[in-house]
Design a protein around this motif. Structure first.
Motif, mmCIF file in Angstrom:
data_model
loop_
_atom_site.group_PDB
_atom_site.id
_atom_site.type_symbol
_atom_site.label_atom_id
_atom_site.label_comp_id
_atom_site.label_asym_id
_atom_site.label_seq_id
_atom_site.Cartn_x
_atom_site.Cartn_y
_atom_site.Cartn_z
ATOM 1 N N ALA A 181 0.927 -1.214 0.072
ATOM 2 C CA ALA A 181 -0.171 0.213 -0.024
ATOM 3 C C ALA A 181 0.775 1.240 -0.054
ATOM 4 C CB ALA A 181 -0.942 0.114 1.208
ATOM 5 N N GLN A 182 0.284 2.183 -0.283
ATOM 6 C CA GLN A 182 0.936 3.605 -0.472
ATOM 7 C C GLN A 182 0.334 4.510 0.527
ATOM 8 O OE1 GLN A 182 0.684 5.795 -4.106
ATOM 9 N NE2 GLN A 182 2.964 6.441 -3.988
ATOM 10 N N GLY A 183 1.185 4.810 1.547
ATOM 11 C CA GLY A 183 0.804 5.680 2.460
ATOM 12 C C GLY A 183 0.717 7.154 2.127
ATOM 13 N N LYS A 184 0.035 8.099 3.029
ATOM 14 C CA LYS A 184 -0.046 9.444 2.720
ATOM 15 C C LYS A 184 1.268 9.975 3.008
ATOM 16 C CE LYS A 184 -5.194 9.797 3.068
ATOM 17 N NZ LYS A 184 -6.119 10.797 3.759
ATOM 18 N N ARG A 185 2.324 9.502 3.788
ATOM 19 C CA ARG A 185 3.591 10.324 3.982
ATOM 20 C C ARG A 185 4.547 9.550 3.233
ATOM 21 N NH1 ARG A 185 1.028 10.147 9.081
ATOM 22 N NH2 ARG A 185 1.975 8.320 9.622
ATOM 23 N N HIS A 186 4.391 8.532 2.499
ATOM 24 C CA HIS A 186 5.543 7.734 1.773
ATOM 25 C C HIS A 186 5.897 8.558 0.419
ATOM 26 C CE1 HIS A 186 3.885 3.494 2.922
ATOM 27 N NE2 HIS A 186 4.633 4.146 3.743
ATOM 28 N N LYS A 187 7.066 8.480 0.087
ATOM 29 C CA LYS A 187 7.604 9.286 -1.063
ATOM 30 C C LYS A 187 6.720 8.740 -2.241
ATOM 31 C CE LYS A 187 12.535 8.894 -0.041
ATOM 32 N NZ LYS A 187 14.036 8.329 -0.220
ATOM 33 N N GLN A 188 6.699 9.863 -3.301
ATOM 34 C CA GLN A 188 5.942 9.603 -4.437
ATOM 35 C C GLN A 188 6.142 8.354 -5.100
ATOM 36 O OE1 GLN A 188 3.320 11.495 -5.102
ATOM 37 N NE2 GLN A 188 2.677 10.449 -6.792
ATOM 38 N N GLY A 189 4.995 7.404 -5.234
ATOM 39 C CA GLY A 189 5.510 6.433 -6.042
ATOM 40 C C GLY A 189 5.766 4.933 -5.225
ATOM 41 N N MET A 190 6.155 5.335 -4.245
ATOM 42 C CA MET A 190 6.847 4.046 -3.187
ATOM 43 C C MET A 190 5.702 3.367 -2.451
ATOM 44 S SD MET A 190 9.509 3.925 0.027
ATOM 45 C CE MET A 190 8.354 4.052 1.073
ATOM 46 N N TYR A 191 5.541 2.233 -2.585
ATOM 47 C CA TYR A 191 4.685 1.248 -1.744
ATOM 48 C C TYR A 191 5.555 0.495 -0.532
ATOM 49 C CZ TYR A 191 1.229 1.740 -5.363
ATOM 50 O OH TYR A 191 0.168 2.343 -6.088
ATOM 51 N N SER A 192 4.586 0.255 0.406
ATOM 52 C CA SER A 192 5.266 -0.501 1.565
ATOM 53 C C SER A 192 4.092 -1.266 2.139
ATOM 54 C CB SER A 192 5.733 0.379 2.662
ATOM 55 O OG SER A 192 6.552 -0.412 3.705
ATOM 56 N N ILE A 193 4.508 -2.299 3.214
ATOM 57 C CA ILE A 193 3.691 -3.029 3.759
ATOM 58 C C ILE A 193 2.963 -2.306 4.925
ATOM 59 C CG2 ILE A 193 5.039 -5.267 3.459
ATOM 60 C CD1 ILE A 193 6.183 -5.002 5.790
ATOM 61 N N LEU A 194 1.971 -2.942 5.551
ATOM 62 C CA LEU A 194 1.030 -2.416 6.514
ATOM 63 C C LEU A 194 1.734 -2.296 7.894
ATOM 64 C CD1 LEU A 194 -2.376 -4.039 5.819
ATOM 65 C CD2 LEU A 194 -1.397 -2.058 4.685
ATOM 66 N N ALA A 195 1.455 -1.262 8.697
ATOM 67 C CA ALA A 195 2.026 -1.236 9.807
ATOM 68 C C ALA A 195 1.208 -0.305 10.821
ATOM 69 C CB ALA A 195 3.358 -0.240 9.697
ATOM 70 N N GLY A 196 1.119 -0.381 12.295
ATOM 71 C CA GLY A 196 0.299 0.590 12.939
ATOM 72 C C GLY A 196 0.853 0.579 14.363
ATOM 73 N N PHE A 197 0.337 1.331 15.161
ATOM 74 C CA PHE A 197 0.823 1.507 16.840
ATOM 75 C C PHE A 197 0.038 0.596 17.498
ATOM 76 C CE2 PHE A 197 2.259 5.687 15.278
ATOM 77 C CZ PHE A 197 3.196 5.610 15.895
ATOM 78 N N VAL A 198 0.607 -0.029 18.468
ATOM 79 C CA VAL A 198 -0.167 -1.003 19.483
ATOM 80 C C VAL A 198 -0.832 0.040 20.404
ATOM 81 C CG1 VAL A 198 0.305 -2.831 21.310
ATOM 82 C CG2 VAL A 198 1.876 -2.785 19.127
ATOM 83 N N GLU A 199 -2.119 -0.282 20.837
ATOM 84 C CA GLU A 199 -2.691 0.419 21.724
ATOM 85 C C GLU A 199 -2.873 -0.266 23.137
ATOM 86 O OE1 GLU A 199 -6.665 0.518 20.112
ATOM 87 O OE2 GLU A 199 -6.152 2.006 18.369
ATOM 88 N N ALA A 200 -3.149 0.788 23.886
ATOM 89 C CA ALA A 200 -3.108 0.040 25.438
ATOM 90 C C ALA A 200 -3.863 -1.357 25.692
ATOM 91 C CB ALA A 200 -3.804 1.102 26.495
#
Length: 268
Positions: free
Chosen positions: A158-177
């Motif tokens: 997926a392409q995140g909103k903060r990724h460099k233009q055209g770059m794709y990466s895998i999913l990530a996210g913060f651990v919640e309490a």
């Protein structure tokens, strides 16, 4: 660890991580400054907070906290930490990342979060202490999960909103309490992609100083559900065949390592 606020001797060869906001000073050849304080074109460091942060290649490494972009540091310029990552020098990126995290910690803990009194640095460990209410704080570490998900011979990118233009990466996210790492992974994948996963396997971790994350890396397999990319978090995303991937993160990143593990390649 020696006392963090001990001052280096003028003739001590050392590495210097000069941090201003979220940038680091690099020499003209995109390297960390190294040498004796008396021989380097630095300003008078009595005006700056200097913190010992460890060793790099058997030499001491010091954080110099510059509160603003100070042009008195000559022979280079202030750059993003990613400059060291792009140069594939993971040792220097790691120590620079530690400097960035320590700088952020000190700058955001000048006052006590419990009673509002001014905090004081502890001189035998990296911590801030409130003499008024005895509250003590240590550098924050925010746990995150990052996962490479496969579906047969395809990889979810997926392409995140903060990724460099055209770059794709895998999913990530913060651990919640209150979550385990695996629960956080399943929740994030469902929220961002609308799918379920199975065969969740832990592989490695990597400090990620933007500003103070610790990435825990996994691979997993698709278990069900139609792909539905969350437009609030991601620009786009899809399943890509292993031999036809779009631009992905560079070598040295945990994302690249997990991608290579997931598609059966050996990480470089």
């Amino acid at each position: 660890m020696v006392k963090p606020y001990s001052r280096p001797a003028a003739d001590e060869p050392a590495w210097w991580c000069i941090i201003s906001s979220d940038q680091i000073f690099l020499t003209d050849d995109n390297d960390l400054p190294f040498g004796c304080l008396q021989d380097l074109p630095f300003p008078d460091l009595t005006e700056y907070k200097v913190i010992f942060i460890g060793e790099l290649r058997e030499r001491a490494c010091y954080l110099v906290m510059a509160d603003y972009l100070d042009d008195s540091f000559v022979g280079g310029s202030f750059n993003s930490l990613r400059t060291l990552l792009d140069a594939h020098d993971l040792e220097k990126f790691a120590i620079a990342g530690r400097a960035r995290q320590f700088s952020d910690f000190v700058n955001t803990h000048r006052f006590c979060g419990r009673c509002g009194s001014r905090m004081q640095a502890v001189d035998w460990e990296l911590a801030m202490h409130c003499q008024q209410c005895q509250h003590r704080c240590y550098p924050r570490v925010s746990p995150c999960i990052i996962v490479a998900i496969t579906k047969g011979d395809k990889l979810l990118l997926a392409q995140g909103k903060r990724h460099k233009q055209g770059m794709y990466s895998i999913l990530a996210g913060f651990v919640e309490a209150g979550e385990s790492l695996e629960q956080a992974l399943q929740r994030e994948v469902h929220e961002e992609a609308g799918i379920e996963v199975k065969n969740i396997t832990y592989h490695l971790s990597q400090p990620w100083p933007f500003p103070h994350s610790l990435m825990m890396g996994y691979t997993a397999e698709w278990a069900g559900g139609e792909l539905h990319i969350d437009p609030h978090e991601l620009v786009t995303g899809d399943w890509f065949e292993f031999d036809n991937l779009p631009p992905i993160p560079p070598a040295g990143t945990i994302a690249r390592t997990l991608i290579e593990k997931a598609i059966g390649k050996t990480s470089q």
